[in-house]
Design an enzyme around this catalytic site. Sequence first.
Site, mmCIF file in Angstrom:
data_model
loop_
_atom_site.group_PDB
_atom_site.id
_atom_site.type_symbol
_atom_site.label_atom_id
_atom_site.label_comp_id
_atom_site.label_asym_id
_atom_site.label_seq_id
_atom_site.Cartn_x
_atom_site.Cartn_y
_atom_site.Cartn_z
ATOM 1 N N ASP A 74 0.857 -1.179 0.000
ATOM 2 C CA ASP A 74 0.000 0.000 0.000
ATOM 3 C C ASP A 74 0.897 1.234 0.000
ATOM 4 O O ASP A 74 2.100 1.136 0.256
ATOM 5 C CB ASP A 74 -0.903 -0.042 1.242
ATOM 6 C CG ASP A 74 -1.822 1.162 1.320
ATOM 7 O OD1 ASP A 74 -2.320 1.588 0.268
ATOM 8 O OD2 ASP A 74 -2.041 1.676 2.428
ATOM 9 N N GLU A 121 -3.081 21.274 0.830
ATOM 10 C CA GLU A 121 -3.487 22.641 1.148
ATOM 11 C C GLU A 121 -3.125 22.982 2.585
ATOM 12 O O GLU A 121 -2.702 24.102 2.879
ATOM 13 C CB GLU A 121 -4.985 22.792 0.927
ATOM 14 C CG GLU A 121 -5.390 22.827 -0.527
ATOM 15 C CD GLU A 121 -6.509 23.835 -0.759
ATOM 16 O OE1 GLU A 121 -7.468 23.804 0.019
ATOM 17 O OE2 GLU A 121 -6.405 24.642 -1.695
ATOM 18 N N LYS A 144 -3.041 28.431 -8.724
ATOM 19 C CA LYS A 144 -2.016 27.425 -8.454
ATOM 20 C C LYS A 144 -2.448 26.124 -9.107
ATOM 21 O O LYS A 144 -3.640 25.802 -9.172
ATOM 22 C CB LYS A 144 -1.819 27.232 -6.950
ATOM 23 C CG LYS A 144 -3.005 26.647 -6.205
ATOM 24 C CD LYS A 144 -2.716 26.544 -4.712
ATOM 25 C CE LYS A 144 -3.919 25.960 -3.954
ATOM 26 N NZ LYS A 144 -3.731 25.937 -2.509
ATOM 27 N N THR A 192 -2.547 1.128 -4.615
ATOM 28 C CA THR A 192 -3.051 2.206 -3.776
ATOM 29 C C THR A 192 -4.388 2.706 -4.287
ATOM 30 O O THR A 192 -4.698 2.598 -5.480
ATOM 31 C CB THR A 192 -2.034 3.381 -3.732
ATOM 32 O OG1 THR A 192 -2.577 4.454 -2.972
ATOM 33 C CG2 THR A 192 -1.717 3.878 -5.130
ATOM 34 N N GLY A 193 -5.165 3.248 -3.386
ATOM 35 C CA GLY A 193 -6.433 3.872 -3.762
ATOM 36 C C GLY A 193 -6.279 5.315 -4.162
ATOM 37 O O GLY A 193 -7.238 5.950 -4.588
ATOM 38 N N LYS A 250 -7.111 -5.219 -5.077
ATOM 39 C CA LYS A 250 -5.786 -5.525 -4.540
ATOM 40 C C LYS A 250 -5.623 -7.022 -4.348
ATOM 41 O O LYS A 250 -4.597 -7.610 -4.717
ATOM 42 C CB LYS A 250 -5.582 -4.798 -3.205
ATOM 43 C CG LYS A 250 -5.493 -3.286 -3.307
ATOM 44 C CD LYS A 250 -5.197 -2.677 -1.948
ATOM 45 C CE LYS A 250 -5.059 -1.164 -2.036
ATOM 46 N NZ LYS A 250 -4.707 -0.541 -0.743
ATOM 47 N N ASP A 310 -6.469 -2.713 3.170
ATOM 48 C CA ASP A 310 -5.410 -3.649 2.787
ATOM 49 C C ASP A 310 -5.656 -5.057 3.307
ATOM 50 O O ASP A 310 -4.851 -5.960 3.031
ATOM 51 C CB ASP A 310 -4.055 -3.154 3.320
ATOM 52 C CG ASP A 310 -3.737 -1.737 2.881
ATOM 53 O OD1 ASP A 310 -3.911 -1.451 1.685
ATOM 54 O OD2 ASP A 310 -3.337 -0.926 3.728
#
Length: 1448
Positions: free
Chosen positions: A399, A662, A725, A839-840, A1013, A1037
Amino acid sequence: MGTKTQPQPQKENERRIRANDREFNAQFKYADNFIKTSKYTLLTFLPFNLLEQFQRLANFYFLCLLVLQLIPAISSLTPVTTAIPLIGVLTLTAVKDAYDDIQRHLSDSQVNNRRSKTLRNGQLVDAKWSGVQVGDVIRLENNQFVAADILLLTTSEPNGLCFIETAELDGETNLKCKQCLPEITELGQRHDLLWNFNGEIICERPNNLLNKFEGTLIWRNQRYALDNEKILLRGCVLRNTQWCYGVVIFAGKDTKLMQNSGKTQFKSTGVDRLLNFIIIGIVLFLLSICAFFTLACAIWESFIGQHFQVYLPWENIIPKNVAQGSTVIGLLVFFSYAIVLNTVVPISLYVSVEVIRFAQSFLINWDEEMYYEQSKTHAKARTTTLNEELGQIQYIFSDKTGTLTQNIMTFNKCSINGRTYGDVFDLRTGEVIEVTDKQKYVQNSNYNLSNSSSIGNKSTTAPTILLHTAEVHPKSTIMVSSPEDGGAADISIAPLNITTATATAMATTKETTMPIKGVVGGLAAAAMTMKALHEFTPSPTSNIRRVQYDENSIGHTDKSETTSAQQATWRQRSTSQSPTRQMRRQLSTLSNTSDKALEPVDFSANPEFEPDFRWYDRTLLDAVRSDEEHAQNFFRLLALCHTVMPEYVEGHLEYQAQSPDEAALVSAARNFGFVFRSRTPNSITIEVKGNREEYELLNIIDFNNVRKRMSVILRRGDDIFLYCKGADNVIYDRLSSSQNDIKTRTQDHLNKFAGEGLRTLVLAERHLDEAYYMDWSQRQQVAAVSLDAREEKLNAMYEEIETELILVGVTAIEDKLQDGVPQTIANLQMAGLKIWVLTGDKQETAINIGYSCQLLTDELADVFIVDGSSLEEVNKQLREFRESVRILNRFRPTPLEPAVNLNINGGNSADRNSSVMYGSGLRTQTSPPPAPAISVVTFSAECNELYDNLEKGEEGATTLRPDEIIEENTGFAIVVNGHSLVHCLSPELESKFLDVASQCKAVICCRVTPLQKALVVELIKRAKNAVTLAIGDGANDVSMIKAAHIGVGISGQEGLQAVLASDYSIAQFRYLERLLLVHGRWSYYRMCKFLRYFFYKNFAFTLCHCWYSFFCGFSAQTVFDPMFISVYNLFYTSLPVLALGVFEQDVSDKHSIEYPKLYTPGMKSQLFNTREFVYSVLHGAFSSLILFLIPYGTYKDGISPNGLILSDHMTLGAVVATILIIDNTAQIALYTSYWTIFNHITIWGSLVCFFVLDYFYNYVFGGPYVGSLAMAMKDLTFWATTVITVIVIMAPVLAYKFYLIDVHPSLADKIRLKCRVSTRSRQSNMVMRTPSARKARRSLRSGYAFAHQEGFGRLITSGKIMRKLPQEFAFPLGLGSKKLQPQTTDGNEGKNSQNNNNSTRSNKNSSTGYLNDTDAESAAGGGGSNGAHNEEDVSPRAPCQDLDTINL
């Protein structure tokens, strides 16, 4: 409570739930919230455990043998010989299984006993999680885990909003917004109303789809549609929301989290599976031997035995007929030999294996090198049956969030107006100092940072300060030493020759004066010097020059004055000059140690600074404090362009951000003096150095995955400007054409940041003309209410205004990796393991982390992106990628087996060369040329290579240059999106996907679900037949961890679900390196060595009976005393082999990590396989033959010197048994590489134990062999026979081992030789591993990654996210200007907007968490310059940016 209605029949595909009505819900027998991962109870443990154990072939085999031994007619051994070991094995295994299950019970209890507030009879009661049932209304507090899948009823936030973090489910740490039905928000937190809520919910049945929910709420005779936006799932964490109430929809095993967890699979190691195969072979071998002896016995009885019936009468059950009697005797002998020879598969083998695994598990638990001090967490082996599998891993599935990273974003570096900030340089060597997370408390002595003149003041008591330690990695050869008392500084530049002309021409910046004070000032000087040097064009030279600069030239650059008066005074100086000795001593103190004490910049002058914020480049803070325009503008943009919400927690200002990116940017601005204070739907207030600045918020143009940027349009006074940005490629396309110079320099900085694995955002601004903005705003409003192609029109409006931007700078955020992640991945890859990241997170984030942890590198030929949305698109992409790989492989030189070289003198270098050494000379890159971007890493060393065995058929393989190591690099990586992975896993594309992925150096799958996964892991297990390891830290996971051969859970910040489902738990990813390369390799090595020796000693022992059978008429007569047979594996030979299996090691743990190639034999199962087993059997057969024949030839018809007859059965048995024990002792002493006190005690103690126990058994207990051994030992014949037999057995073994070490040494052999040779120079650096992470390099890729989602801008401008709204959205301090919305004939837009604003304002909440500007201070200044506000002069609200905002 409302009146209960009669239950309606429930359809098969739906689920009916009534809130606060347990009686109604009980009829459907829904699962409760009790979680169970344990296997047994007190009542079921004994029968279930015995049933499970007898499913093992060996245990069942010995049970059958025990039954046979109970029949006297066929058994020559007492049943005790089998019963005692069998009972011992069953008991030991049962104790181990009980221990494991007790741990699972404790873990289950910990989860089930978590507390939750549940509504009962109109009152909130504190209940356990396990007591929560479907239909219950529960209350959740901020930062609390959701106990079950619930339908959101009410929240503390306006408009029924709440925010959750779904890291447990998908690994994402950015907040997600949920909203309850507006019709239910009136219930608030009034318990009487909530208890009387009797809505009936009809929804889908339990499933594993995390992003889908369909249902209907029936309440007050109205039907309301329910979707996923109104559901909170178990495993989520409530964030930024004081409280919320919800009704339980799914509980326990029915929750979507548990539905995605997958089923617990029985896991066994490859060694176990091989043992099962071997045992089947041994049983077949045993049956063949028994059949042969049956036939031989029948023949012997027919021709010879029948004549000895007077001396050896047949049993009464034997027929008197010779043919029939011989046949019956032969059949009975079959079972007799099956009993006698059963020790070839001894029950003690399984006892020993379990004991060794149990001990190895404790060695893992007790390893202080895997103890994480910060969380007080040890590594833990949660199972004791898989240790050696850790040494055979081929694929690692990891993960990302919480496993590779810390879930922490830090403001690391930046570029402002073409100048970089954030690098800290070592003053003595000029090397960039890499700051790690390690911290030390040290005493700040002998100098004062604020006054350079007080450096020598010894009387001042120095404070104890918290310092970070820094790792120094060579980045250049520039040496800088700071001047003292205004003197000049020295810069030694080895490979650079910077002339005065070049310096003058390239120095295009103006330096403001900044004195150097103390060590920190020196660091600042070095940093500024290095930045200046980066602007020059160096020419390589071999001369060493000294260059001097004026102290006044050190400061911050003001790029607004770019052409004059700012020339640094550079002049060459004699190399004989040197700086002051005192400063030299201080710099040496800082620089000459491996761990450097580095002090962060002190921000305490800012009352709103955050103590946890770390920044080490003081020049940026000095530039901000000196009012440098560009630095001020940079941080002002960061403080204004975002969607962060401020709130006070116990009087302290805190920020609640939708994404960690942020939060890091706004936090950085805050610490540098630009404090974001508050916001309303139409204003933003910041504080700059104690002065409040308030801006009218005109528009928020929100971020999404297509735009990859966000903008805010603000007004202050008469100025209107846009701050933006976003991704570098997006912003650069929208910059004005007059900035080529700064764009070029900033692009270089972007490449540098991307090369270091940092997440970059480009900042830009645009000043807007008021007339233009009013026209644009009007046209934007028209586009927002358009019914035709609204999104396209709005995007066109955004594109129009986000052009002609002025570049402000670049931020570089570090998605903070856990310590040691790049080094760990590099070492594991060097060991040959393939690492896949599942990974999500979204694609950009996953790729960025891939580069950050060096799973992806810029040397790769290509990074394939699979993002097709259909089967055909994915198929086309895979086909193109496979063709690219084929082309590259065609042009790439033939790969060689990696060669690892050892520098006996301790030298270590890692030089990248463009050529590859083959044979005895340099093989240049001739036609066909290798494909571009394929790098071959060569390591220079000074001794013979470790690996000589190159691939068969390679010419000149044996003459490989000894100073080269060739690292094969496949040159590709592949990134697969979740929606594309669905097609990749389909039967049509499965093989093609595997073909491409298996040839890639790295594989990253992003946006994958927990179930995907597990499917990826299952695919590799099935298709590649590879040993897999999955590592993760969250509930998302769990399915992957359960599917892999080995599951490793990280006890991190995302709960315990991953740990509870895992086989091993560690606190940090970096400990995986030690878990595999040390404990895994040792466990596999020990187990293999144990098995080889064990089979040897047992075949050497058992086959003696076979040789004796030829001399005893195949009668199943044993050579040895039955008691010796019973205790041979239990007492005489068990402890030495156990010590071998627990403590043996070929090389130390340090060398196991330094030389990752040591792990390769385990991956290839080279240490124990069918070939090694056959070798052990043949070795045992040879030893047994010598063991029997030499004593038999000696004692047959033998006579002692005093005339006594030696040829009796008992004397022969005692002599052979004694020589067997001595041989076993000699063999295991030869086998043992690592001697401990336990090895000495067990090996030599077992030899003594044999003589002691033999004496006690025969003399004390009156055994049948009494006196046999004692009489034999009195004769010289015994000793001569023993010496000759042992020499004949050991000589071939010693010769073969010396041959292997001399001619075909293994890597471990050469490392041990190196250690012996370099004993006198152990302090030399001989680390043979990949260079450290975070190398200074340039990257041409984009470093953009921003974990933000669309929608928060609209929530802000609509006011829905505000807890307390000002009257009529009044703009504070009278800073509002003239109305921005011109009067038009079409009044619908204004009317709709006004209505929505009124409806928003009508929601008044008593909570005062988020800040706004309607406080006393802002009210006092409300008049502004005009003295008063009126409808004509001031805009009462911000214009809405699109129809979605209006609808909100």
